[in-house]
Design an enzyme around this catalytic site. Structure first.
Site, mmCIF file in Angstrom:
data_model
loop_
_atom_site.group_PDB
_atom_site.id
_atom_site.type_symbol
_atom_site.label_atom_id
_atom_site.label_comp_id
_atom_site.label_asym_id
_atom_site.label_seq_id
_atom_site.Cartn_x
_atom_site.Cartn_y
_atom_site.Cartn_z
ATOM 1 N NE ARG A 1 5.120 -8.135 8.076
ATOM 2 C CZ ARG A 1 6.082 -8.772 8.462
ATOM 3 N NH1 ARG A 1 6.529 -9.013 9.599
ATOM 4 N NH2 ARG A 1 6.981 -9.049 7.393
ATOM 5 C CB SER B 1 6.824 -8.691 0.791
ATOM 6 O OG SER B 1 6.700 -9.697 1.541
ATOM 7 C CG ASP C 1 -0.773 -5.505 -7.320
ATOM 8 O OD1 ASP C 1 0.305 -4.771 -6.904
ATOM 9 O OD2 ASP C 1 -1.538 -5.861 -6.593
ATOM 10 C CG ASN D 1 7.018 -12.682 4.718
ATOM 11 O OD1 ASN D 1 7.782 -13.334 5.324
ATOM 12 N ND2 ASN D 1 6.171 -11.963 4.958
ATOM 13 C CG ASP E 1 0.772 -8.899 -2.671
ATOM 14 O OD1 ASP E 1 -0.019 -10.160 -2.549
ATOM 15 O OD2 ASP E 1 0.167 -7.917 -2.184
ATOM 16 C CG ASP F 1 3.944 -5.414 -6.801
ATOM 17 O OD1 ASP F 1 4.675 -5.072 -5.721
ATOM 18 O OD2 ASP F 1 3.078 -5.555 -6.746
ATOM 19 N N GLY G 1 0.738 -3.036 -1.612
ATOM 20 C CA GLY G 1 2.092 -2.302 -1.735
ATOM 21 C C GLY G 1 2.643 -1.493 -0.838
HETATM 22 P P1 B16 Z 1 5.077 -8.455 4.358
HETATM 23 P P2 B16 Z 1 4.501 -6.112 -2.754
HETATM 24 C C1 B16 Z 1 3.218 -6.007 -0.462
HETATM 25 O O1 B16 Z 1 4.033 -6.681 -1.370
HETATM 26 C C2 B16 Z 1 1.960 -6.268 -0.236
HETATM 27 O O2 B16 Z 1 1.445 -5.682 -1.399
HETATM 28 C C3 B16 Z 1 1.499 -5.412 0.912
HETATM 29 O O3 B16 Z 1 0.043 -5.909 1.021
HETATM 30 C C4 B16 Z 1 2.240 -5.961 2.245
HETATM 31 O O4 B16 Z 1 1.743 -5.187 3.252
HETATM 32 C C5 B16 Z 1 3.612 -5.561 1.804
HETATM 33 O O5 B16 Z 1 4.301 -6.321 0.709
HETATM 34 C C6 B16 Z 1 4.822 -6.188 3.117
HETATM 35 O O6 B16 Z 1 4.684 -7.481 3.354
HETATM 36 O O7 B16 Z 1 4.492 -8.127 5.290
HETATM 37 O O8 B16 Z 1 5.206 -9.629 3.857
HETATM 38 O O9 B16 Z 1 6.419 -7.755 4.552
HETATM 39 O O10 B16 Z 1 2.981 -5.758 -3.808
HETATM 40 O O11 B16 Z 1 5.145 -4.868 -2.853
HETATM 41 O O12 B16 Z 1 5.172 -7.110 -3.651
HETATM 42 MG MG MG Z 2 1.573 -5.500 -5.214
#
Ligand code: B16
Ligand code: MG
Length: 218
Positions: free
Chosen positions: A49, A116, A170, A118, A11, A9, A46
């Site tokens: 958005r 994400s 996490d 991003n 974030d 993962d 996780g």
């Molecule tokens: P984005 P991960 C997740 O990343 C984040 O934990 C979560 O808080 C967020 O809403 C999601 O990505 C989408 O992110 O807005 O940048 O597309 O933990 O799966 O790496």
């Molecule tokens: Mg995460």
């Protein structure tokens, strides 16, 4: 070797972009007059958005149209991406880089499994673009964690089956996604104590022990 690949993962595992998600969502919530704190923010780990926005709007008394919701999500993302722009290689913890390098030296394949959209930009900021053998992220999935799609795609990109891969997470949603996909998982933070992970870790470096102890196909 039991685990031929590790799917990370992003974030909250590789980097601490969770603080930027919190700051950006807090600005949106404050603007709307919605109560939002770090505990509520933990529920966003996780999840996608739009699902994150829905969680924040649980405390809002007005009903918003889909267009208004999309505009809010876009506004949050703009703030978030600006904050990401301030990140650099120094934001990659030394323990993370050393552990990744050691795993790689042991012949383990490394992939990202992040919700994400991003993710690739974050990897670039951290100097990790081109580092992973595969990147599965919010741009190649239609269902976010706890659905296993993101990890199944990562395994597919690596040409491995789930039993050969270990997922590092996490978030409880991520651990549940790993389970649903037939992957073993290693949890950090809340994911370590949620009672659903195959292994609990105190820190990222514990991964070396987990992978090495499972080298004989036990
Ligand atoms: P984005 P991960 C997740 O990343 C984040 O934990 C979560 O808080 C967020 O809403 C999601 O990505 C989408 O992110 O807005 O940048 O597309 O933990 O799966 O790496
Ligand atoms: Mg995460």
């Amino acid at each position: 070797m039991k685990y031929q690949a590790v799917i990370f993962d992003l974030d909250g595992v590789i980097c601490f972009t969770d603080q930027y998600h919190y700051m950006a969502w807090k600005m949106i919530a404050d603007e709307l007059g919605i109560y939002f704190d770090e505990k509520i923010n933990n529920r966003l780990r996780g999840v996608s958005r739009m699902e994150s926005l829905e969680i924040i709007l649980e405390r809002y008394d007005k009903v918003l149209s889909q267009e208004e919701k999309l505009a809010l999500a876009e506004k949050k993302n703009k703030i978030y991406v600006e904050l990401l722009g301030e990140m650099n290689k120094e934001d990659l913890p030394g323990e993370v880089k050393e552990t990744l390098d050691r795993l790689r030296a042991e012949g383990i394949q490394l992939a990202i499994g992040s919700s994400s959209k991003n993710a690739k930009f974050i990897l670039e900021r951290l100097g990790l673009d081109h580092y992973f053998d595969a990147v599965s992220d919010g741009t190649n999935i239609s269902k976010s964690k706890p659905d296993p799609e993101v990890f199944l795609k990562a395994a597919e990109f690596l040409h491995k089956n789930p039993r050969e891969c270990l997922v590092v997470e996490d978030a409880k949603a991520g651990i549940m996604a790993a389970r649903a996909g037939g992957f073993d998982s290693a949890g950090l933070g809340e994911a370590a104590i949620c009672g659903e992970a195959t292994y609990g870790m105190d820190s990222f470096g514990d991964l070396l022990k987990i992978v090495n102890e499972n080298q004989s196909g036990m």
